[in-house]
Enzyme design. Structure first.
Site, short mmCIF file in Angstrom:
data_model
loop_
_atom_site.label_atom_id
_atom_site.label_comp_id
_atom_site.label_asym_id
_atom_site.label_seq_id
_atom_site.Cartn_x
_atom_site.Cartn_y
_atom_site.Cartn_z
N TRP A 2 51.40 11.43 79.51
CA TRP A 2 50.58 12.19 78.56
C TRP A 2 50.63 11.54 77.18
CZ3 TRP A 2 52.70 15.12 74.41
CH2 TRP A 2 51.77 15.90 73.72
N ASP A 32 49.75 20.36 68.63
CA ASP A 32 50.53 20.62 69.84
C ASP A 32 49.72 21.55 70.75
OD1 ASP A 32 52.65 22.40 71.38
OD2 ASP A 32 53.66 20.54 70.81
N LYS A 34 50.67 24.03 72.27
CA LYS A 34 51.05 25.44 72.08
C LYS A 34 50.22 26.12 70.98
CE LYS A 34 55.87 24.27 73.02
NZ LYS A 34 55.74 22.85 72.73
N HIS A 95 63.64 16.86 67.63
CA HIS A 95 64.56 17.55 68.53
C HIS A 95 65.61 16.59 69.05
CE1 HIS A 95 61.49 20.84 69.74
NE2 HIS A 95 62.32 21.29 68.83
N HIS A 102 60.23 9.83 74.17
CA HIS A 102 59.38 9.00 73.32
C HIS A 102 59.46 9.64 71.95
CE1 HIS A 102 55.97 6.29 72.37
NE2 HIS A 102 55.74 7.21 71.46
N HIS A 104 59.00 11.46 68.77
CA HIS A 104 57.93 12.29 68.24
C HIS A 104 58.53 13.24 67.20
CE1 HIS A 104 59.61 14.47 71.68
NE2 HIS A 104 59.21 15.59 71.11
N VAL A 105 57.68 13.65 66.26
CA VAL A 105 58.11 14.50 65.16
C VAL A 105 57.24 15.75 65.17
CG1 VAL A 105 58.38 14.68 62.65
CG2 VAL A 105 58.85 12.49 63.80
#
Length: 164
Positions: A2, A32, A34, A95, A102, A104-105
């Site tokens: 993805w 995102d 979500k 996290h 990968h 990511h922020v």
């Protein structure tokens, strides 16, 4: 896959809020999944770095400071431009452990209690930058506490090793 589909514009290209195409210090900023984008109370975007050799916080060194500073600065600028939300109203974090390997922020509205935004799992990007500026190998050496659910395979491995 993805993540790579987004970076290669095979998926969600129409959802990109901002992109810095630089292969070393660039990233793509997307909403995102979500967040339904209907209101700003639960604003939630993800910056996916173009580099594929950085899996998590543990891989970061001072070499990555230009990348991290770009994500912080350009991400805030893109969000205020597109959504009118200033950087002072954002929580910007990584996290550990990440949900996928990968770098990511996360960019979330400050008032939104996003999953995983608690102190046990979230590391503020500004703090990460400061820590790496002081010590290039900070995240290779530092003990990092993180929560695990009882059904996670890693938790089972800790149990088997007698560490829980």
């Amino acid at each position: 896959q993805w993540v790579y589909n987004i970076l290669e514009k095979k998926a969600e290209a129409d959802r990109i809020v901002h992109e810095n195409p630089d292969p070393s210090n660039g990233f793509v900023l997307v909403p995102d999944l979500k967040w339904n984008q209907n209101q700003l109370d639960d604003l939630y975007l993800i910056a996916l770095v173009h580099r594929r050799d950085i899996k998590s916080l543990r891989d970061l060194t001072a070499e990555h400071l230009p990348l991290l500073r770009n994500v912080l600065q350009e991400g805030k600028e893109a969000i205020v431009k597109r959504f009118g939300v200033p950087g002072s109203q954002l929580r910007i974090y990584l996290h550990y452990q990440p949900s996928y390997q990968h770098l990511h922020v996360h960019f979330t509205a400050l008032g939104y209690d996003a999953p995983g935004s608690s102190v046990e799992r979230a590391h503020l990007l500004a703090d990460v930058i400061d820590n790496l500026a002081m010590d290039s190998t900070y995240y290779q050496k530092r003990a990092l506490t993180f929560p695990l659910r009882a059904d996670e395979p890693l938790f089972k491995k800790f149990q088997e090793a007698g560490k829980v």
